[in-house]
Enzyme design. Structure first.
Site, mmCIF file in Angstrom:
data_model
loop_
_atom_site.group_PDB
_atom_site.id
_atom_site.type_symbol
_atom_site.label_atom_id
_atom_site.label_comp_id
_atom_site.label_asym_id
_atom_site.label_seq_id
_atom_site.Cartn_x
_atom_site.Cartn_y
_atom_site.Cartn_z
ATOM 1 N N LYS A 156 0.834 -1.313 0.015
ATOM 2 C CA LYS A 156 0.156 0.273 -0.016
ATOM 3 C C LYS A 156 0.848 1.306 -0.057
ATOM 4 O O LYS A 156 0.503 2.039 -0.579
ATOM 5 C CB LYS A 156 -0.997 -0.029 1.343
ATOM 6 C CG LYS A 156 -1.729 1.293 1.351
ATOM 7 C CD LYS A 156 -2.645 1.518 0.104
ATOM 8 C CE LYS A 156 -3.227 2.934 0.177
ATOM 9 N NZ LYS A 156 -4.429 2.893 1.175
ATOM 10 N N LYS A 206 0.422 11.416 5.446
ATOM 11 C CA LYS A 206 0.524 10.499 6.316
ATOM 12 C C LYS A 206 1.123 9.259 5.769
ATOM 13 O O LYS A 206 2.193 8.878 5.990
ATOM 14 C CB LYS A 206 -0.520 10.041 7.181
ATOM 15 C CG LYS A 206 -0.690 9.001 8.057
ATOM 16 C CD LYS A 206 -0.914 7.441 7.332
ATOM 17 C CE LYS A 206 -2.345 7.567 6.968
ATOM 18 N NZ LYS A 206 -2.982 6.084 6.837
#
Length: 297
Positions: free
Chosen positions: A170, A238
């Site tokens: 991811k 993030k």
């Protein structure tokens, strides 16, 4: 029908939980905000804590923003770890640190339970349409058991490797997405400033090798100035921070990832942390003193 739990019912989590309910599964839910009346109408059983959701479920799904949030859901006061039964499965679909994922998995497995990290890509549209790409890390046995449920939420579902491998995939995905957004933004800004209609340039490029989902969806957002999330810049910051932190740890240079992070930082400095990540184009526009949509007006 299986007894399932779902914690984290935001932009992504709400439709994902809805697909599980639509398939007829019993679903206990919890969120720090009020649970949507739509989910309750579908049969969701609202619980007061993560612990209560875990106690009611054999398979627990988590979909929260960041690494500390997963830690709090699992191991905080009234956390899920206190309600898990031996043999239960925790499926973390959040996008968090691969390193801490391995630590969370070890702690859950020490309780006699099982763990799968299964972060997703596809954004709000993919969540609503059950077309998410899902990247999993864990054992083949746990993946095989959970896969029929993942297929209710996504289409491209891959077991990448052991615990943490899904999160690593991811992070790599988010690097590619960020750099593709930057490329589309830079190209459309160049075309518009040079006097071409960016909408027609985008249309022309969609038929060639430069075509991509980012050009299709986010290119249109840039032209139409539609920056409501979607996927917030703060969340992509993030994810890129995870990439850059891990890169320092393993001794890899990620220069273009770092550039994309700086462009996101510029947007955030202009009160854009809540914009859709396609609004990275705004950082380039500010430097150019020109908006992509200007040439088409």
């Amino acid at each position: 029908m299986q007894k399932l739990g779902f914690i984290g019912l935001g932009i992504m989590g709400k439709p994902m939980a809805g697909h599980l309910l639509a398939a007829g599964h019993q679903l206990a839910v919890h969120d720090r905000n009020a649970v949507s009346a739509d989910l309750v109408a579908q049969g969701a059983q609202v619980k007061p804590s993560s612990r209560d959701v875990a106690a009611a479920a054999d398979i627990l799904f988590i979909m929260v923003p960041d690494t500390p949030h997963v830690g709090e859901v699992l191991f905080g006061d009234d956390g899920a770890a206190q309600g898990l039964k031996p043999g239960s499965i925790v499926v973390d679909m959040s996008s968090i640190s691969p390193i801490e994922t391995k630590q969370y998995a070890a702690r859950v497995e020490a309780l006699g339970c099982r763990y799968l990290d299964a972060p997703v890509s596809g954004g709000e549209v993919g969540a609503r349409n059950a077309t998410l790409s899902i990247m999993a890390g864990g054992s083949e046995a746990v993946f095989a058991e959970v896969r029929p449920l993942l297929e209710l939420m996504g289409k491209n579902i891959t077991l990448v490797g052991d615990s943490g491998a899904g999160q690593t995939a991811k992070v790599a995905n988010q690097m590619i997405v960020a750099m593709t957004i930057e490329a589309v933004a830079e190209a459309l800004l160049f075309a518009a400033k040079a006097g071409a209609d960016p909408a027609r340039v985008r249309q022309a490029l969609m038929g060639g090798f430069a075509s991509s989902k980012v050009l299709e969806i986010h290119g249109e957002r840039m032209i139409k100035r539609s920056f409501d999330p979607g996927f917030r810049i703060a969340l992509h910051q993030k994810d890129l921070n995870l990439a850059l932190t891990a890169a320092r740890q393993i001794g890899v240079s990620l220069p273009n990832t770092a550039t994309c992070q700086e462009l996101f930082n510029s947007c955030a400095a202009h009160d854009g942390a809540g914009w859709d990540h396609s609004a990275m184009v705004r950082a380039l526009e500010i430097m150019a003193g020109f908006e992509v949509g200007s040439a088409g007006n």
